[in-house]
Design an enzyme around this catalytic site. Structure first.
Site, PDB file in Angstrom:
ATOM      1  N   ARG A 187       0.834  -1.222   0.000  1.00  0.00           N
ATOM      2  CA  ARG A 187       0.000   0.000   0.000  1.00  0.00           C
ATOM      3  C   ARG A 187       0.861   1.263   0.000  1.00  0.00           C
ATOM      4  NH1 ARG A 187      -2.108  -3.419  -1.507  1.00  0.00           N
ATOM      5  NH2 ARG A 187      -3.847  -4.577  -0.678  1.00  0.00           N
ATOM      6  N   SER A 237     -10.564  -0.979   3.831  1.00  0.00           N
ATOM      7  CA  SER A 237      -9.846  -1.364   5.056  1.00  0.00           C
ATOM      8  C   SER A 237      -9.376  -0.105   5.763  1.00  0.00           C
ATOM      9  CB  SER A 237      -8.625  -2.220   4.715  1.00  0.00           C
ATOM     10  OG  SER A 237      -9.049  -3.409   4.090  1.00  0.00           O
ATOM     11  N   GLU A 307      -4.813   2.949   7.150  1.00  0.00           N
ATOM     12  CA  GLU A 307      -4.607   2.862   5.700  1.00  0.00           C
ATOM     13  C   GLU A 307      -5.333   4.036   5.041  1.00  0.00           C
ATOM     14  OE1 GLU A 307      -4.926  -0.950   3.739  1.00  0.00           O
ATOM     15  OE2 GLU A 307      -5.921  -0.034   2.037  1.00  0.00           O
TER      16      GLU A 307
HETATM   17  C1  FAD Z   1     -15.538  -0.603  -0.416  1.00  0.00           C
HETATM   18  C2  FAD Z   1     -14.051  -0.382  -0.611  1.00  0.00           C
HETATM   19  C3  FAD Z   1     -13.226  -1.459  -0.896  1.00  0.00           C
HETATM   20  C4  FAD Z   1     -11.847  -1.274  -1.085  1.00  0.00           C
HETATM   21  N1  FAD Z   1     -11.083  -2.350  -1.382  1.00  0.00           N
HETATM   22  C5  FAD Z   1      -9.754  -2.178  -1.581  1.00  0.00           C
HETATM   23  C6  FAD Z   1      -8.918  -3.296  -1.932  1.00  0.00           C
HETATM   24  O1  FAD Z   1      -9.368  -4.425  -2.090  1.00  0.00           O
HETATM   25  N2  FAD Z   1      -7.591  -3.063  -2.126  1.00  0.00           N
HETATM   26  C7  FAD Z   1      -7.045  -1.811  -1.981  1.00  0.00           C
HETATM   27  O2  FAD Z   1      -5.836  -1.657  -2.188  1.00  0.00           O
HETATM   28  N3  FAD Z   1      -7.802  -0.750  -1.658  1.00  0.00           N
HETATM   29  C8  FAD Z   1      -9.138  -0.890  -1.449  1.00  0.00           C
HETATM   30  N4  FAD Z   1      -9.910   0.177  -1.118  1.00  0.00           N
HETATM   31  C9  FAD Z   1      -9.276   1.513  -0.897  1.00  0.00           C
HETATM   32  C10 FAD Z   1      -9.181   2.390  -2.155  1.00  0.00           C
HETATM   33  O3  FAD Z   1     -10.173   2.074  -3.095  1.00  0.00           O
HETATM   34  C11 FAD Z   1      -7.812   2.256  -2.815  1.00  0.00           C
HETATM   35  O4  FAD Z   1      -6.789   2.649  -1.912  1.00  0.00           O
HETATM   36  C12 FAD Z   1      -7.679   3.098  -4.090  1.00  0.00           C
HETATM   37  O5  FAD Z   1      -6.452   2.822  -4.705  1.00  0.00           O
HETATM   38  C13 FAD Z   1      -7.773   4.599  -3.834  1.00  0.00           C
HETATM   39  O6  FAD Z   1      -7.914   5.221  -5.093  1.00  0.00           O
HETATM   40  P1  FAD Z   1      -8.633   6.643  -5.258  1.00  0.00           P
HETATM   41  O7  FAD Z   1      -8.554   7.024  -6.665  1.00  0.00           O
HETATM   42  O8  FAD Z   1      -9.994   6.608  -4.652  1.00  0.00           O
HETATM   43  O9  FAD Z   1      -7.660   7.542  -4.402  1.00  0.00           O
HETATM   44  P2  FAD Z   1      -8.011   8.644  -3.315  1.00  0.00           P
HETATM   45  O10 FAD Z   1      -8.664   7.980  -2.140  1.00  0.00           O
HETATM   46  O11 FAD Z   1      -8.732   9.767  -3.931  1.00  0.00           O
HETATM   47  O12 FAD Z   1      -6.555   9.103  -2.917  1.00  0.00           O
HETATM   48  C14 FAD Z   1      -5.652   8.215  -2.268  1.00  0.00           C
HETATM   49  C15 FAD Z   1      -4.277   8.889  -2.221  1.00  0.00           C
HETATM   50  O13 FAD Z   1      -3.768   8.941  -3.541  1.00  0.00           O
HETATM   51  C16 FAD Z   1      -3.411  10.275  -3.884  1.00  0.00           C
HETATM   52  N5  FAD Z   1      -3.685  10.441  -5.318  1.00  0.00           N
HETATM   53  C17 FAD Z   1      -4.852  10.209  -5.956  1.00  0.00           C
HETATM   54  N6  FAD Z   1      -4.712  10.420  -7.281  1.00  0.00           N
HETATM   55  C18 FAD Z   1      -3.424  10.796  -7.475  1.00  0.00           C
HETATM   56  C19 FAD Z   1      -2.655  11.161  -8.625  1.00  0.00           C
HETATM   57  N7  FAD Z   1      -3.179  11.171  -9.841  1.00  0.00           N
HETATM   58  N8  FAD Z   1      -1.360  11.493  -8.438  1.00  0.00           N
HETATM   59  C20 FAD Z   1      -0.811  11.494  -7.197  1.00  0.00           C
HETATM   60  N9  FAD Z   1      -1.481  11.164  -6.087  1.00  0.00           N
HETATM   61  C21 FAD Z   1      -2.774  10.815  -6.225  1.00  0.00           C
HETATM   62  C22 FAD Z   1      -4.258  11.154  -3.003  1.00  0.00           C
HETATM   63  O14 FAD Z   1      -3.653  12.413  -2.774  1.00  0.00           O
HETATM   64  C23 FAD Z   1      -4.336  10.322  -1.730  1.00  0.00           C
HETATM   65  O15 FAD Z   1      -3.227  10.570  -0.906  1.00  0.00           O
HETATM   66  C24 FAD Z   1     -11.295   0.029  -0.947  1.00  0.00           C
HETATM   67  C25 FAD Z   1     -12.138   1.116  -0.670  1.00  0.00           C
HETATM   68  C26 FAD Z   1     -13.498   0.932  -0.509  1.00  0.00           C
HETATM   69  C27 FAD Z   1     -14.368   2.121  -0.249  1.00  0.00           C
END
Ligand code: FAD
Length: 315
Positions: A187, A237, A307
């Site tokens: 992560r 998580s 996380e």
């Molecule tokens: C129901 C549910 C299930 C999930 N299951 C999983 C799973 O199985 N595995 C898992 O790993 N995660 C899981 N997650 C967590 C999440 O979906 C992941 O961590 C995902 O990768 C976050 O992506 P996001 O685009 O929503 O990022 P955000 O939540 O918007 O941002 C996360 C971080 O990334 C940074 N960021 C975003 N875009 C960029 C960019 N273009 N450049 C630089 N930095 C950036 C942000 O500043 C922030 O610090 C889950 C979440 C939910 C709600």
């Protein structure tokens, strides 16, 4: 709103309005609209940039003004304070939603940072490209997934990312790094430490029968639906997997399944998730997280680390 907008942020927003169309520069924008938790007070400004030039302009303006700012992907790993975020939240749209196969090698696919993992998976499945099934049910964008090295069911972004196109934090340059230089870990990637912005990722897939890919995606989705509280808003998580254990098992063993403060609750279905069971505030979620950490530490000696990204709030 309880924070004061600094002169730096106010000045930067004023300047951004000269570069970005007005309908993509939102003032006082509730972050509950942009996070999977459905929680969070207003960002001082929420700016949607549609291409590299607009992103570079906004980063340059924020950097020059010393204005607080932050990239948001799909907001699926965000917990924003009830007071909101006193800076400029930047979201990628428009051109950043692109996806295309390489004309010379159709197992290589270039995906824009704003593209959702689910729609990336659908594109790849249709073309008989396997290897991305693990990500199909993760509700994030490519940018957020690269940042976090998102993973599930034995796969992670590290396995498929060949290279990443990035922009420097001040918007002055673009660079392309090989996947092996991304320092992908659990992560984590170097994006978190460097402040670089992910623009797009080049993925390597393998050819396979679309029906077989569809079956594997469906199997993983069924597993997810069976185990996770998919009907409640959450950020997935809540805590990272600690060395030598699983956060969900530790929280469960500490008797915290169903533990509730206000509208926030340790999911009955999956103790690794804190859910918004209805009307939760960020303060409720933080209280649940603090309590879980303390009780787990007392019972196991393991200190859980969040996380979920805590924005303008802390444990
Ligand atoms: C129901 C549910 C299930 C999930 N299951 C999983 C799973 O199985 N595995 C898992 O790993 N995660 C899981 N997650 C967590 C999440 O979906 C992941 O961590 C995902 O990768 C976050 O992506 P996001 O685009 O929503 O990022 P955000 O939540 O918007 O941002 C996360 C971080 O990334 C940074 N960021 C975003 N875009 C960029 C960019 N273009 N450049 C630089 N930095 C950036 C942000 O500043 C922030 O610090 C889950 C979440 C939910 C709600």
């Amino acid at each position: 709103m309880t924070y004061r907008i600094t002169d730096a942020v106010a000045g930067a927003v004023e300047e951004i309005r000269h570069s970005i169309p007005a309908d993509r520069v939102l003032g006082n924008e509730p972050m509950s609209r942009h996070t999977s938790f459905r929680i969070g007070g207003p960002a001082a400004a929420f700016v949607i940039v549609d291409n590299n030039k607009e992103l570079a302009d906004v980063l340059r303006i924020c950097t020059a003004a010393g204005a607080e700012h932050l990239l948001i992907g799909n907001g699926s790993n965000f917990l924003v304070a009830d007071e909101g975020y006193p800076g400029i939240m930047i979201r990628l749209g428009g051109d950043f939603d692109s996806i295309a196969q390489d004309p010379d090698d159709d197992t290589l696919v270039r995906v824009g940072a704003a593209r959702l993992l689910s729609s990336t998976s659908a594109f790849l499945t249709e073309r008989g490209l396997a290897g991305f099934e693990f990500a199909s049910g993760i509700p994030g964008s490519i940018g957020g997934a690269v940042f976090m090295n998102a993973g599930a069911y034995g796969g992670e972004m590290k396995d498929v990312v060949i290279s990443v196109r990035l922009m420097s934090p001040d918007g002055s340059e673009m660079l392309e790094l090989a996947g092996s230089d991304m320092e992908f870990g659990y992560r984590h990637s170097m994006v978190e430490d460097s402040g670089l912005i992910v623009l797009e990722a080049l993925l390597r897939l393998q050819k396979d029968d679309p029906e077989a890919i569809i079956a594997r995606v469906a199997e993983l989705q069924a597993k997810r639906n069976a185990k996770q509280p998919v009907n409640f808003p959450s950020a997935g998580s809540t805590f990272k997997r600690p060395v030598g254990g699983f956060a969900a098992a530790l929280i469960d063993q500490a008797g915290l399944r169903g533990y509730r403060v206000g509208g926030a609750m340790v999911s009955e279905k999956h103790a690794g998730f804190v859910i918004n069971a209805g009307g939760a505030t960020a303060a409720d979620v933080l209280d649940v997280m603090r309590h879980a950490r303390q009780v787990v530490f007392e019972s196991s000696g393991i200190m859980l680390e969040p996380e979920v990204r805590l924005i303008n709030c802390s444990l």
